[in-house]
Design a protein around this motif. Structure first.
Motif, PDB file in Angstrom:
ATOM      1  N   THR A  69       5.290  -3.870  -0.036  1.00  0.00           N
ATOM      2  CA  THR A  69       5.009  -3.621  -1.451  1.00  0.00           C
ATOM      3  C   THR A  69       3.559  -3.184  -1.652  1.00  0.00           C
ATOM      4  N   ASN A  70       2.647  -3.854  -0.964  1.00  0.00           N
ATOM      5  CA  ASN A  70       1.229  -3.528  -1.114  1.00  0.00           C
ATOM      6  C   ASN A  70       0.898  -2.151  -0.547  1.00  0.00           C
ATOM      7  N   VAL A  71       1.458  -1.821   0.613  1.00  0.00           N
ATOM      8  CA  VAL A  71       1.186  -0.506   1.211  1.00  0.00           C
ATOM      9  C   VAL A  71       1.736   0.598   0.312  1.00  0.00           C
ATOM     10  N   HIS A  72       2.926   0.371  -0.277  1.00  0.00           N
ATOM     11  CA  HIS A  72       3.475   1.333  -1.236  1.00  0.00           C
ATOM     12  C   HIS A  72       2.522   1.532  -2.404  1.00  0.00           C
ATOM     13  N   LEU A  73       1.988   0.426  -2.915  1.00  0.00           N
ATOM     14  CA  LEU A  73       1.076   0.497  -4.054  1.00  0.00           C
ATOM     15  C   LEU A  73      -0.191   1.266  -3.695  1.00  0.00           C
ATOM     16  N   LEU A  74      -0.737   1.013  -2.516  1.00  0.00           N
ATOM     17  CA  LEU A  74      -1.950   1.716  -2.098  1.00  0.00           C
ATOM     18  C   LEU A  74      -1.689   3.216  -1.953  1.00  0.00           C
ATOM     19  N   ALA A  75      -0.527   3.569  -1.408  1.00  0.00           N
ATOM     20  CA  ALA A  75      -0.174   4.987  -1.274  1.00  0.00           C
ATOM     21  C   ALA A  75      -0.036   5.631  -2.649  1.00  0.00           C
ATOM     22  N   GLU A  76       0.588   4.907  -3.563  1.00  0.00           N
ATOM     23  CA  GLU A  76       0.760   5.428  -4.920  1.00  0.00           C
ATOM     24  C   GLU A  76      -0.598   5.633  -5.586  1.00  0.00           C
ATOM     25  N   ARG A  77      -1.494   4.667  -5.436  1.00  0.00           N
ATOM     26  CA  ARG A  77      -2.830   4.812  -6.014  1.00  0.00           C
ATOM     27  C   ARG A  77      -3.545   6.032  -5.439  1.00  0.00           C
ATOM     28  N   TYR A  78      -3.457   6.194  -4.144  1.00  0.00           N
ATOM     29  CA  TYR A  78      -4.145   7.294  -3.466  1.00  0.00           C
ATOM     30  C   TYR A  78      -3.648   8.646  -3.984  1.00  0.00           C
ATOM     31  N   LEU A  79      -2.328   8.775  -4.091  1.00  0.00           N
ATOM     32  CA  LEU A  79      -1.751  10.049  -4.523  1.00  0.00           C
ATOM     33  C   LEU A  79      -2.027  10.330  -5.997  1.00  0.00           C
ATOM     34  N   LYS A  80      -2.253   9.259  -6.767  1.00  0.00           N
ATOM     35  CA  LYS A  80      -2.592   9.424  -8.180  1.00  0.00           C
ATOM     36  C   LYS A  80      -4.100   9.517  -8.389  1.00  0.00           C
ATOM     37  N   GLU A  82      -6.294   7.257  -7.887  1.00  0.00           N
ATOM     38  CA  GLU A  82      -6.826   6.030  -8.463  1.00  0.00           C
ATOM     39  C   GLU A  82      -7.655   5.298  -7.403  1.00  0.00           C
ATOM     40  N   LYS A  83      -8.307   4.247  -7.801  1.00  0.00           N
ATOM     41  CA  LYS A  83      -9.134   3.455  -6.885  1.00  0.00           C
ATOM     42  C   LYS A  83      -8.214   2.665  -5.951  1.00  0.00           C
ATOM     43  N   VAL A  84      -8.179   3.061  -4.695  1.00  0.00           N
ATOM     44  CA  VAL A  84      -7.236   2.481  -3.751  1.00  0.00           C
ATOM     45  C   VAL A  84      -7.516   1.008  -3.489  1.00  0.00           C
ATOM     46  N   ASP A  85      -8.787   0.647  -3.341  1.00  0.00           N
ATOM     47  CA  ASP A  85      -9.116  -0.721  -2.945  1.00  0.00           C
ATOM     48  C   ASP A  85      -9.325  -1.667  -4.128  1.00  0.00           C
ATOM     49  N   ALA A  86      -8.802  -1.287  -5.302  1.00  0.00           N
ATOM     50  CA  ALA A  86      -8.853  -2.196  -6.448  1.00  0.00           C
ATOM     51  C   ALA A  86      -8.035  -3.452  -6.128  1.00  0.00           C
ATOM     52  N   PRO A  87      -8.396  -4.598  -6.696  1.00  0.00           N
ATOM     53  CA  PRO A  87      -7.669  -5.834  -6.402  1.00  0.00           C
ATOM     54  C   PRO A  87      -6.173  -5.715  -6.698  1.00  0.00           C
ATOM     55  N   ILE A  88      -5.387  -6.464  -5.970  1.00  0.00           N
ATOM     56  CA  ILE A  88      -3.947  -6.557  -6.201  1.00  0.00           C
ATOM     57  C   ILE A  88      -3.653  -7.967  -6.701  1.00  0.00           C
ATOM     58  N   ASN A  89      -3.118  -8.068  -7.898  1.00  0.00           N
ATOM     59  CA  ASN A  89      -2.867  -9.378  -8.516  1.00  0.00           C
ATOM     60  C   ASN A  89      -4.127 -10.244  -8.524  1.00  0.00           C
ATOM     61  N   GLY A  90      -5.261  -9.589  -8.776  1.00  0.00           N
ATOM     62  CA  GLY A  90      -6.524 -10.306  -8.889  1.00  0.00           C
ATOM     63  C   GLY A  90      -7.178 -10.684  -7.573  1.00  0.00           C
ATOM     64  N   GLN A  91      -6.567 -10.287  -6.469  1.00  0.00           N
ATOM     65  CA  GLN A  91      -7.089 -10.642  -5.149  1.00  0.00           C
ATOM     66  C   GLN A  91      -7.490  -9.381  -4.385  1.00  0.00           C
ATOM     67  N   PRO A  92      -8.470  -9.477  -3.474  1.00  0.00           N
ATOM     68  CA  PRO A  92      -8.834  -8.312  -2.655  1.00  0.00           C
ATOM     69  C   PRO A  92      -7.639  -7.831  -1.850  1.00  0.00           C
ATOM     70  N   VAL A  93      -7.614  -6.540  -1.577  1.00  0.00           N
ATOM     71  CA  VAL A  93      -6.534  -5.977  -0.771  1.00  0.00           C
ATOM     72  C   VAL A  93      -6.588  -6.582   0.630  1.00  0.00           C
ATOM     73  N   PRO A  94      -5.498  -7.192   1.109  1.00  0.00           N
ATOM     74  CA  PRO A  94      -5.501  -7.765   2.464  1.00  0.00           C
ATOM     75  C   PRO A  94      -5.852  -6.727   3.518  1.00  0.00           C
ATOM     76  N   TYR A  95      -6.563  -7.154   4.536  1.00  0.00           N
ATOM     77  CA  TYR A  95      -7.030  -6.247   5.581  1.00  0.00           C
ATOM     78  C   TYR A  95      -5.883  -5.478   6.230  1.00  0.00           C
ATOM     79  N   LEU A  96      -4.807  -6.166   6.596  1.00  0.00           N
ATOM     80  CA  LEU A  96      -3.697  -5.499   7.287  1.00  0.00           C
ATOM     81  C   LEU A  96      -3.028  -4.461   6.399  1.00  0.00           C
ATOM     82  N   ASP A  97      -2.971  -4.722   5.101  1.00  0.00           N
ATOM     83  CA  ASP A  97      -2.390  -3.755   4.170  1.00  0.00           C
ATOM     84  C   ASP A  97      -3.249  -2.498   4.081  1.00  0.00           C
ATOM     85  N   MET A  98      -4.570  -2.695   4.004  1.00  0.00           N
ATOM     86  CA  MET A  98      -5.470  -1.545   3.942  1.00  0.00           C
ATOM     87  C   MET A  98      -5.451  -0.763   5.248  1.00  0.00           C
TER      88      MET A  98
END
Length: 228
Positions: A69-80, A82-98
């Motif tokens: 879910t997180n990787v999908h969100l990051l890809a969506e942000r990138y293609l739009k 948007e700021k890719v490394d913005a927090p997810i649910n108020g938390q920093p993007v996990p290292y493995l997801d990034m």
């Protein structure tokens, strides 16, 4: 290209997800494929769960789902853009997801045009609906693009249900908008960070198998709701 993609509400029923289209409620493609998974695949999954224990298996499955879910969100942000490394649910993007996203980005940069992202589609010929990741052009060719994450690098034999899924999205898009999309691209990244690209050329064989899976799904549903 600009297409007027509809907003379609969903609901949970009969153990799966349904889309409330203007033509009636249609089961989702993921529900159909999951319900009609081949017996050997079902047995393999059950053996895996038994070997780990159900609590641990549930935890591993949730971790994999959250990662995807997180990787999908990051890809969506990138293609739009948007700021890719913005927090997810108020938390920093996990290292493995990034890290997985950064590997996938090598493939995302080959998307030339975006017609729609996270768009709901349905097929009146199959009476099935779903939501695809992206419709547009990849290396100049009109395609459906699907993003996947995996625990390991996979081969062609491992992704057959994904091929059926992406074929459905193209069928639905062609029916709804008069397009002629005849192939799809599955972009996958393993936990090792290795990005993979699978090209799916649509054939009558895929159509026949998808129709058979839809028929099998309805047979299961009808048998489960029929009085004993």
């Amino acid at each position: 290209m600009n297409y007027d993609y509809p907003e379609i509400a969903t609901q949970s029923a009969l153990g799966g997800r349904w889309y409330d289209t203007e033509h009636g409620s249609y089961p989702s493609i993921t529900t159909i494929l999951g319900t009609t998974a081949p017996p050997d695949k079902v047995a393999s999954l059950q053996n895996w769960r038994n070997s780990l224990g159900h609590s641990k298996a549930d935890a591993v499955s949730k971790k994999a789902t959250d990662h995807g879910t997180n990787v999908h969100l990051l890809a969506e942000r990138y293609l739009k853009k948007e700021k890719v490394d913005a927090p997810i649910n108020g938390q920093p993007v996990p290292y493995l997801d990034m890290a997985a996203f950064n590997a996938l980005k090598l493939k995302l940069d080959k998307i030339d045009e975006i017609w729609g992202q996270e768009v709901a589609l349905y097929s009146t010929s199959l009476c099935v609906a779903g939501r695809c990741d992206l419709v547009g052009k990849y290396k100049g060719v009109p395609v459906i693009v699907d993003f996947k994450t995996a625990s390991r690098v996979k081969g062609k034999k491992d992704i057959h249900d994904y091929e059926l899924q992406i074929y459905f999205y193209a069928t639905a898009h062609n029916e709804m908008f008069g397009t002629n999309i005849d192939q799809g691209i599955i972009l996958m990244v393993a936990e090792t960070g290795f990005p993979q690209e699978f090209k799916v050329v649509f054939t009558q064989l895929l159509r026949d198998e998808l129709e058979a899976r839809v028929k099998a799904y309805w047979a299961k549903i009808l048998s489960s709701v029929s009085p004993a």
